[in-house]
Design an enzyme around this catalytic site. Structure first.
Site, PDB file in Angstrom:
ATOM      1  CG  ASP A   3      -1.893   1.091   1.271  1.00  0.00           C
ATOM      2  OD1 ASP A   3      -2.370   1.475   0.185  1.00  0.00           O
ATOM      3  OD2 ASP A   3      -2.185   1.601   2.362  1.00  0.00           O
ATOM      4  CG  ASP A  62      -2.402   7.265   0.585  1.00  0.00           C
ATOM      5  OD1 ASP A  62      -1.488   7.985   0.178  1.00  0.00           O
ATOM      6  OD2 ASP A  62      -3.496   7.148   0.010  1.00  0.00           O
ATOM      7  CG  ASP A 103      -2.057   2.184   6.396  1.00  0.00           C
ATOM      8  OD1 ASP A 103      -2.391   1.729   5.274  1.00  0.00           O
ATOM      9  OD2 ASP A 103      -2.476   3.271   6.833  1.00  0.00           O
TER      10      ASP A 103
END
Length: 257
Positions: A13, A15, A209
């Site tokens: 990922d 961000d 995250d």
């Protein structure tokens, strides 16, 4: 950690894993250098539909990170691919930014604000009442509701901001229709990522995250699910879910030997 380092493929990922807003996170430069040095297959896969792969590549370049354009895949591209396979040459009313518009244009989707076949919703900083009204009207007339991803919020510098599902929620509520969400954790996007890498799921790690998108996507597609605490999730939020990551680390900077 040794098992993770031996993986042939890495889907990461962006961000909260690679950067926050315009700030690169600690250890990311060393992680990317390690990926290249160890000749790993890797893909930066983001649920954000805001930017194109070229823009993401340029964004990392401004942060001092050299990554070629073919290492990026977005929910906008996944959504465009889905619509192309479902209804080639279809029309759509689009709520989103240039990353989504460009992806749709590239596969032949025509923008239509009169009688579209689809209403497509992604991230935008210009969301307003008119968007809700038009989308609601079109969906009530029979247009199919598509959303680029299920993220309710996303990390930004200084905190979090509303994301795609927050924009879709009023449209779902006012029409009684549920959107089809294309991005993570939808297996469609994950399988495309694996195909781009050319690796088997058992040879690949999913690093993210978010427990509700990244980690569950890794688990459901057979990848090694790795949670970083540099974004949305914390050790406390892990307890809210009935599944677990295999490994929890502070950030990707811990991975290089």
């Amino acid at each position: 950690m040794e098992s993770l380092r031996k993986k042939k493929g890495f889907i990461c990922d962006m961000d909260g894993v690679i950067y926050h807003g315009n700030q690169v996170l600690p250890g990311v430069k060393e992680f990317i250098e390690w990926l290249y040095r160890e000749e790993k297959q890797f893909l930066f896969l983001t649920n954000s539909s805001y930017r194109s792969p070229k823009e993401l590549q340029k964004k990392l370049e401004r942060m001092g990170l050299e990554v070629s354009e073919e290492h990026f895949y977005t929910s906008a591209l996944a959504t465009a691919k889905f619509l192309q396979s479902q209804s080639p040459g279809c029309t759509a009313y689009v709520i989103g930014e240039h990353g989504l518009y460009n992806a749709l244009y590239d596969v032949g989707v025509t923008i239509n604000e009169v009688d579209p076949e689809y209403v497509v919703v992604g991230e935008t900083e210009r969301y307003c009442y008119e968007h809700i009204l038009k989308a609601m009207t079109f969906v009530n007339r029979g247009a199919k509701l598509i959303a680029t991803n299920t993220d309710l919020t996303g990390p930004v510098e200084g905190g979090i901001a509303p994301a795609c599902r927050a924009f879709v929620a009023p449209i779902e509520a006012t029409t009684g229709k549920k959107a089809y969400y294309v991005g993570k954790p939808n297996p469609l996007m994950m399988r495309t990522g694996l195909k781009m890498l050319g690796t088997h799921s058992s040879e690949t790690a999913m690093i993210g995250d978010r427990m509700d998108t990244d980690i569950v996507a890794g688990i459901e597609t057979g990848m090694d699910p790795i949670l970083v605490l540099s974004g949305v999730s914390s050790r406390e939020t892990i307890e809210e879910f009935p599944y677990r990551p295999r490994l929890v680390i502070q950030g990707v900077g811990e991975i290089p030997e």
